[in-house]
Structures are given as C-alpha cells and as structure tokens.
Scaffold this active site. Structure first.
Site, PDB file in Angstrom:
ATOM      1  N   TYR A   1       3.697  34.891  -6.335  1.00 27.21           N
ATOM      2  CA  TYR A   1       4.683  35.873  -5.887  1.00 27.21           C
ATOM      3  C   TYR A   1       5.825  35.184  -5.123  1.00 27.21           C
ATOM      4  CZ  TYR A   1       6.580  40.034  -3.586  1.00 27.21           C
ATOM      5  OH  TYR A   1       7.416  41.016  -3.135  1.00 27.21           O
TER       6      TYR A   1
ATOM      7  N   THR B   1       7.031  35.131  -2.219  1.00 26.06           N
ATOM      8  CA  THR B   1       6.864  34.573  -0.873  1.00 26.06           C
ATOM      9  C   THR B   1       5.806  33.484  -0.794  1.00 26.06           C
ATOM     10  OG1 THR B   1       5.230  36.265  -0.325  1.00 26.06           O
ATOM     11  CG2 THR B   1       7.539  36.760   0.189  1.00 26.06           C
ATOM     12  N   LYS B   2       5.118  33.194  -1.899  1.00 27.15           N
ATOM     13  CA  LYS B   2       3.989  32.272  -1.846  1.00 27.15           C
ATOM     14  C   LYS B   2       4.442  30.810  -1.841  1.00 27.15           C
ATOM     15  CE  LYS B   2       0.888  35.490  -1.702  1.00 27.15           C
ATOM     16  NZ  LYS B   2       1.728  36.680  -1.576  1.00 27.15           N
ATOM     17  N   ASN B   3       3.492  29.914  -1.568  1.00 27.97           N
ATOM     18  CA  ASN B   3       3.825  28.489  -1.469  1.00 27.97           C
ATOM     19  C   ASN B   3       4.351  27.932  -2.786  1.00 27.97           C
ATOM     20  OD1 ASN B   3       2.720  28.956   1.021  1.00 27.97           O
ATOM     21  ND2 ASN B   3       1.386  27.164   1.010  1.00 27.97           N
ATOM     22  N   VAL B   4       3.868  28.460  -3.889  1.00 30.62           N
ATOM     23  CA  VAL B   4       4.451  28.189  -5.209  1.00 30.62           C
ATOM     24  C   VAL B   4       5.022  29.522  -5.681  1.00 30.62           C
ATOM     25  CG1 VAL B   4       4.039  27.423  -7.580  1.00 30.62           C
ATOM     26  CG2 VAL B   4       2.781  26.361  -5.680  1.00 30.62           C
TER      27      VAL B   4
END
Length: 377
Positions: free
Chosen positions: A183, A185-188
C-alpha cells in the site's frame, strides 16, 4: 531545557510515499510494454521478494487484504471455523476472517509491545480454532515461537514487517504463510498490492489457483476452483521493483528518524514509545507513542488535536476492532475482555514517519510535541 522553535508554516503530512522519477519511469515503461495486467514485472517482483524474504514461494496479489484472505483460504479456513487474532489492528485483519465465513476471536495484547499475547491466544484455543493470525505491529515481530507451538497453522499479517526478523529469522520464511502489503504508506509502496510468502508448496498452489480465473490454451478453458480477481498488475509491480532498489536507503532514513524521536521524547513525562525488542529486527514502519493522560496532562485525542494546530499530522494505529460497529454484535460468545487492547486503543499516537521527510521535518514534529507537552503539563 532548550528553547523551543515556533510552529511550522506548512502542514507536515503524516506518512507521504517516498517516490520519485524512478517510479514514474518504471510505470511508464510497463505501460509502453503493453503489459497492463500481470506479466514479467509481477514475476520479477515475486522472484526478488522471495530472495529478500528467504521464502521458497512468493505470490503477488492485488492488496495486502487479498493476500490475507487467500492465505487463510489456502490453509483451510472456512465457514464455522474460528481464527485467533488481535483486535489492535487495521480492520482488514478481522474482515478477511469474516470473508472466509469464519469468526475472529480476539486475544489480548502484551502491554510492552502491543503484539498478540501468546498466553491469551493459548487460552482461546478450541475445537473450532482453524488458524492463528498474529500482526507484526508497527514493524516489531510478534512472539512467534509460542504461537507456532499451539498447533494450528500461523498466517502472519506482516503488512508492517517487510524488513523484520524474528530472533534472526526473516519474517516470511517459516510460518504457513506471511502476508505483506504494498500500500502507498508501506515500506515498499506500490500504491496498492500485496504478497504471500510461504515455504509450503500446497499453500502456494492454493493461493495461485485462487488469485486469478485461470484459462488454458485456445478457446477452451477450465478452472480448478471458483477463484477471485486478485492478481497484481505489471504497472504496480514495476513501481514496487523501483521501491525495492531503494529499500536500504529508505530504511536508513527511517532508522535515523526513530533515533531522533527516541531522543526527543525521552524527557517527556507520560509520553513513551512502544517497546522494541532488541532480539529482533524492527522494520521501522511506524513510530508510535503511548500517552498517559494522568502524567502527560491530556488525553491522546487532545494531543492529536493540539499537534494538528501545530501543523503536524499524526494518526492512530489502531482503534480496537472489537469496539467498531461492524464487530460489536459479531463477537464470538467465547470472546474474553481485552483490557490491555482497550487501554492501548485510547493511548497510542503515531508520529510523522517517511523517507520523504527530512531531518528538519522530524525535528519540527519533536519540537511541536514538546511545546504541546509543556502547555498540558
């Protein structure tokens, strides 16, 4: 105490995605290639993610929610079953259990790291228990060994934990399945997307069968199961691949932000960061503090409003699922009280964190928090 700076002139977004020209070029190349649906880039993402996660099988899906849903189906969760999980999570964790026709049974959390309490999970085991669904909250791995010892398959909600390790073992490398989110906002951050990692060939095959309506060669076709449309497009896979190239650089930025926050909140009475276990590798996905209203002089909600007035964006991770309208009347008759979960739901506040933020941005957030704390206390 040093003098505090003045309020920011512009609003500091809570968690903007750290994307740039590389992601734009990768998406454009995928579009020009003619591969708009799943194709070579999705396959390459699965290969590279498998190497990073140390998993024999990785399957790319349309979302982290789809990953959880299909992983639960793959381990046999169905109507009439129960799945033990945590209520301190995004509702998708519980929603996918319901989508399988099963019932979520919420264990309480441990007060130090707010992850599922294995002792509480053990007390909830019953003849209907089909799986255990822990959440690696904020990037801190849940205590997996005692959960694995309970017997039912463990499907991990690893949406926050792409870079996490539990006691030296990579999250994604040793349970029945671990589910990751891509998603925005995620780290990837691909915008949307998810991954299922597993070493179980049968689980991988089941997820593969479920994620797409399969066709064979020519005009005739067959399907093995009534599946879902849950595959990942090559355009989003291309963005995720560009993000993987930046993984270590982005991690270093987030780790530095964690250090600045640790130093900044250390002297603020009643404001304490959620504990990180030194035996594990934290993914540095969210920096979350707990606000004790008696010591900090105000509630979490009052702090959040005050920080907004200081032009600092924050968020709450999470409001307990069992207190939300959709679940208050859906709870299992065996559902016990959840005092630690409910207390955490009143106290947790997530501070701005993104590789898109500068050191000055984090300093502004810390200074604003100090000003608000000074006013309230």
């Amino acid at each position: 105490m040093r003098a505090l700076s003045s309020r920011r002139n512009s609003f500091l977004s809570f968690q903007p995605p750290a994307v740039g020209d590389e992601e734009v070029a990768a998406a454009a190349e995928a579009i020009r290639s003619g591969w708009l649906t799943s194709g070579p880039r999705a396959a390459e993402l699965e290969r590279r993610a498998g190497e990073l996660l140390q998993a024999e099988h990785v399957l790319a899906l349309s979302s982290g929610t789809a990953a959880l849903h299909l992983a639960l189906l793959a381990v046999g969760v169905g109507p009439g079953d129960e799945v033990i999980t945590t209520s301190l999570t995004w509702p998708a964790t519980a929603n996918v259990i319901v989508h399988c026709g099963a019932t979520p049974v919420f264990a309480d959390v441990r007060p130090r790291d707010l992850n599922i309490d294995p002792a509480s999970a053990r007390s909830l085991l019953g003849r209907k228990t089909k799986a255990i669904l822990p959440v690696h909250l904020y990037g801190q791995p849940a205590d997996l060994d005692p959960l694995l010892e309970l017997g039912p398959p463990v499907v991990e909600d690893a949406a926050h934990a792409f870079e996490s390790r539990y006691r030296g073992r990579k999250i994604g490398s040793f349970s029945a399945a671990a589910c990751f989110s891509l998603y925005a906002t995620k780290n990837v951050a691909a915008g949307e997307g998810g991954l299922v990692a597993t070493n179980d060939a049968a689980v991988a095959q089941a997820v593969d069968d479920l994620r797409v309506m399969r066709r064979s060669h020519g005009s005739l076709y067959d399907i093995a199961v009534p599946g879902y449309k849950a595959n990942l497009s090559d355009v989003l896979a291309a963005i995720a691949l560009a993000q993987l190239d930046k993984l270590e650089r982005h991690r270093a930025v987030r780790e530095a932000h964690f250090g600045a926050y640790d130093e900044g909140v250390a002297e603020l009475d009643g404001i304490e960061p959620v504990t990180r276990d030194a035996r594990d590798t934290h993914a540095y996905h969210l920096y979350v503090v707990r606000i004790d209203p008696e010591r900090a002089g105000a509630t979490r909600d009052e702090y959040q409003r005050a920080l907004t007035e200081e032009n600092i964006g924050t968020s709450v991770h999470f409001l307990p699922v069992h207190e939300l309208s959709a679940y208050r009347e859906r709870l299992s008759p065996r559902q016990p009280p959840l005092p630690e979960t409910e207390r955490a739901g009143r106290e947790v506040l997530s501070l701005p964190l993104s590789p898109a933020h500068s050191a000055d941005d984090i300093r502004d957030a810390v200074e604003a928090l100090r000003r608000v704390h000074e006013r309230f206390t």
